[in-house]
Write a protein that holds these residues in place. Structure first.
Motif, mmCIF file in Angstrom:
data_model
loop_
_atom_site.group_PDB
_atom_site.id
_atom_site.type_symbol
_atom_site.label_atom_id
_atom_site.label_comp_id
_atom_site.label_asym_id
_atom_site.label_seq_id
_atom_site.Cartn_x
_atom_site.Cartn_y
_atom_site.Cartn_z
ATOM 1 N N ALA A 63 46.781 -109.647 -26.312
ATOM 2 C CA ALA A 63 46.502 -111.070 -26.100
ATOM 3 C C ALA A 63 45.012 -111.355 -26.139
ATOM 4 O O ALA A 63 44.583 -112.364 -26.708
ATOM 5 N N LEU A 64 44.224 -110.472 -25.550
ATOM 6 C CA LEU A 64 42.771 -110.675 -25.559
ATOM 7 C C LEU A 64 42.178 -110.486 -26.951
ATOM 8 O O LEU A 64 41.400 -111.324 -27.414
ATOM 9 N N SER A 66 43.614 -110.617 -29.871
ATOM 10 C CA SER A 66 44.103 -111.571 -30.876
ATOM 11 C C SER A 66 43.891 -113.018 -30.441
ATOM 12 O O SER A 66 44.336 -113.938 -31.113
ATOM 13 N N GLN A 67 43.217 -113.184 -29.310
ATOM 14 C CA GLN A 67 42.845 -114.503 -28.788
ATOM 15 C C GLN A 67 44.044 -115.436 -28.634
ATOM 16 O O GLN A 67 44.024 -116.589 -29.075
ATOM 17 N N GLN A 68 45.095 -114.924 -27.981
ATOM 18 C CA GLN A 68 46.262 -115.751 -27.698
ATOM 19 C C GLN A 68 45.866 -116.862 -26.731
ATOM 20 O O GLN A 68 45.354 -116.594 -25.654
ATOM 21 N N SER A 69 46.062 -118.086 -27.117
ATOM 22 C CA SER A 69 45.636 -119.234 -26.318
ATOM 23 C C SER A 69 46.675 -119.681 -25.304
ATOM 24 O O SER A 69 46.347 -120.408 -24.371
ATOM 25 N N TYR A 70 47.912 -119.294 -25.480
ATOM 26 C CA TYR A 70 48.985 -119.807 -24.636
ATOM 27 C C TYR A 70 49.828 -118.690 -24.065
ATOM 28 O O TYR A 70 49.968 -117.634 -24.668
ATOM 29 N N GLY A 71 50.393 -118.959 -22.902
ATOM 30 C CA GLY A 71 51.368 -118.062 -22.313
ATOM 31 C C GLY A 71 50.798 -117.002 -21.393
ATOM 32 O O GLY A 71 49.595 -116.819 -21.283
ATOM 33 N N VAL A 72 51.723 -116.340 -20.714
ATOM 34 C CA VAL A 72 51.389 -115.193 -19.869
ATOM 35 C C VAL A 72 51.646 -113.946 -20.697
ATOM 36 O O VAL A 72 52.731 -113.750 -21.231
ATOM 37 N N TRP A 73 50.623 -113.126 -20.822
ATOM 38 C CA TRP A 73 50.696 -111.872 -21.592
ATOM 39 C C TRP A 73 50.167 -110.761 -20.705
ATOM 40 O O TRP A 73 49.056 -110.858 -20.179
ATOM 41 N N GLY A 74 50.928 -109.711 -20.531
ATOM 42 C CA GLY A 74 50.466 -108.571 -19.741
ATOM 43 C C GLY A 74 50.145 -108.940 -18.302
ATOM 44 O O GLY A 74 49.361 -108.275 -17.648
ATOM 45 N N GLY A 75 50.728 -110.023 -17.814
ATOM 46 C CA GLY A 75 50.478 -110.463 -16.444
ATOM 47 C C GLY A 75 49.288 -111.383 -16.295
ATOM 48 O O GLY A 75 48.958 -111.795 -15.183
ATOM 49 N N PHE A 76 48.644 -111.732 -17.391
ATOM 50 C CA PHE A 76 47.462 -112.601 -17.345
ATOM 51 C C PHE A 76 47.782 -113.977 -17.902
ATOM 52 O O PHE A 76 48.357 -114.105 -18.983
ATOM 53 N N THR A 77 47.395 -115.001 -17.167
ATOM 54 C CA THR A 77 47.614 -116.383 -17.597
ATOM 55 C C THR A 77 46.570 -116.788 -18.632
ATOM 56 O O THR A 77 45.576 -116.073 -18.843
ATOM 57 N N THR A 84 38.090 -114.145 -18.646
ATOM 58 C CA THR A 84 37.688 -112.800 -19.043
ATOM 59 C C THR A 84 36.817 -112.851 -20.289
ATOM 60 O O THR A 84 35.803 -112.166 -20.373
ATOM 61 N N VAL A 85 37.194 -113.674 -21.241
ATOM 62 C CA VAL A 85 36.423 -113.797 -22.490
ATOM 63 C C VAL A 85 35.042 -114.347 -22.186
ATOM 64 O O VAL A 85 34.044 -113.855 -22.692
ATOM 65 N N ARG A 86 34.959 -115.361 -21.312
ATOM 66 C CA ARG A 86 33.651 -115.933 -20.968
ATOM 67 C C ARG A 86 32.750 -114.898 -20.288
ATOM 68 O O ARG A 86 31.582 -114.790 -20.587
#
Length: 90
Positions: A63-64, A66-77, A84-86
């Protein structure tokens, strides 16, 4: 000539072991207009699934990267991933 790309199956093989496999995606992705307590309850339900998942690490990294913008992935909103990206960009 050598290529640096991985075979496509390797990129996605972690998904075969995902606890969410076959689940309704509405647990992980918010419907339009969802806010407040409803959003928090849905995110908590998604985190519960991710908490027992053997591939939550690869899922979150996917998710990080591939810059997934939506959803919960791996427990991260969504908000946690943006945060995290910032932090990593500073």
């Amino acid at each position: 000539m050598r290529t640096r790309t991985k075979p496509l199956l390797r990129v996605w093989e972690w998904q075969a072991e995902a606890a969410c496999r076959g689940m309704d995606s509405s647990v992980f992705f918010s419907p339009a207009g969802e806010r407040g307590r409803a959003r928090l309850r849905r995110e908590e339900a998604a985190r519960a699934v991710c908490g027992s998942c053997p591939v939550s690490g690869p899922c979150g990294r996917f998710a990080l990267t591939s810059q997934q913008s939506y959803g919960v992935w791996g427990g991260f909103t969504e908000a946690e991933r943006r945060s995290t990206v910032r932090v990593n960009r500073k």
